[in-house]
Design an enzyme around this catalytic site. Structure first.
Site, PDB file in Angstrom:
ATOM      1  N   PRO A   2       0.830  -1.214   0.000  1.00  0.00           N
ATOM      2  CA  PRO A   2       0.000   0.000   0.000  1.00  0.00           C
ATOM      3  C   PRO A   2       0.857   1.254   0.000  1.00  0.00           C
ATOM      4  O   PRO A   2       1.886   1.318   0.654  1.00  0.00           O
ATOM      5  CB  PRO A   2      -0.795  -0.113   1.301  1.00  0.00           C
ATOM      6  CG  PRO A   2      -0.202  -1.193   2.095  1.00  0.00           C
ATOM      7  CD  PRO A   2       0.705  -1.989   1.220  1.00  0.00           C
ATOM      8  N   GLU A   3       0.440   2.246  -0.759  1.00  0.00           N
ATOM      9  CA  GLU A   3       1.151   3.516  -0.762  1.00  0.00           C
ATOM     10  C   GLU A   3       0.420   4.487   0.175  1.00  0.00           C
ATOM     11  O   GLU A   3      -0.621   4.171   0.736  1.00  0.00           O
ATOM     12  CB  GLU A   3       1.232   4.062  -2.188  1.00  0.00           C
ATOM     13  CG  GLU A   3       2.036   3.118  -3.085  1.00  0.00           C
ATOM     14  CD  GLU A   3       2.889   3.853  -4.106  1.00  0.00           C
ATOM     15  OE1 GLU A   3       3.210   5.031  -3.865  1.00  0.00           O
ATOM     16  OE2 GLU A   3       3.228   3.255  -5.130  1.00  0.00           O
TER      17      GLU A   3
END
Ligand SMILES: [Zn+2]
Length: 273
Positions: A2-3
């Site tokens: 996940p960013e």
């Protein structure tokens, strides 16, 4: 992985569920998730802890407690939180369980086991957090700071943008998207960028992150999903990311891919100089 925009959405989903809740008991089932503390100490320190808020610093999720303690969580590759009612059974890879005072359990699942938790008694101390650059969407991330950071580095821009101690919050996707939006080559040395173009890149960074946060996450985050799955959606449109060989949305030339620092960089050879 996940960013930042995804982590932001996880925090937004968690916050109303756990703020004001007390952890009646904590259960660390896999030592490696919290390597800096013993399992009994982890459980003891969080027992009866009142959660006063959930925040984020970079990709770290911060649980704040009334006692002043902070629990940091980094999701890394596959870490995720799931909220369960009493009659729901535990999902697979449930490595940490918090029994909350509303009869729900907040469960941290992690198939790959790279996720990490750490408890800090002094909220100013979290080591991994102190070295992080200013939040890209905060007032601390000024144009002046960004221009000075670029001027001090001869590294290729893509490398610099991924360095979380210089520019926080850009992962691989948003780094290549921001460079494309600004029309700047990922291979260009940071200190060779003119000021007007550096300003353009600064705007592009804030734009791609804000756009991603506003548009919703690339993950469908359902904390009540008993399977503990954050489902990737296909709705997200990337300008260059993972579009090797496809025509550029601006000029029609084929998007190219190169590997920089072991990670794929996508760019348009015509629009990005
Ligand atoms: Zn192009």
């Amino acid at each position: 992985m996940p960013e930042l925009p995804e982590v932001e959405h996880v925090v937004r989903a968690l916050s109303p569920l756990v703020t004001g809740r007390r952890i009646l008991a904590a259960e660390l089932n896999l030592k490696r998730i919290a390597p800096t503390i013993s399992r009994p100490a982890f459980n003891r320190q969080l027992q009866n802890a009142l959660i006063t808020g959930v925040g984020r610093r970079g990709k770290y999720i911060l649980f704040q407690f009334e006692s002043g303690h902070i629990l940091t969580t980094h999701l890394r590759m596959t870490g995720k939180f799931v909220s369960l009612t009493t009659d729901q059974s535990l999902p697979p890879y449930a490595h940490v369980i918090f029994y909350l005072d509303d009869d729900r359990r907040l469960v941290f699942c992690d198939m790959r086991q790279f996720g990490r938790m750490e408890i800090f008694k002094d909220p100013r101390r979290p080591k991994g957090l102190q070295i992080l650059a200013p939040e890209p969407l905060s007032e601390d991330f000024t144009e002046k700071y960004f221009l000075e950071t670029l001027a001090r580095s001869g590294r290729p821009l893509k490398h610099l943008l991924l360095d979380q101690t210089r520019v926080l919050g850009l992962g691989n996707i948003y780094a290549v998207e921001a460079l494309f939006l600004a029309g700047i080559s990922p291979m260009k040395a940071a200190n060779k960028l003119s000021k007007p173009r550096a300003r353009k890149l600064y705007q592009a960074i804030r734009e791609v992150l804000q756009e991603a946060i506003d548009a919703g996450s690339t993950l469908k985050i359902d904390l009540a999903d008993g399977n503990g799955s954050y489902v990737g959606t296909s709705e997200r449109f990337w300008r260059v990311y993972e579009r090797e060989g496809e025509p550029c949305v601006n000029c029609g030339k084929r998007i190219r891919r190169v590997v920089q620092g072991g990670r794929s960089t996508y760019f348009c050879p015509k629009c990005q100089r």
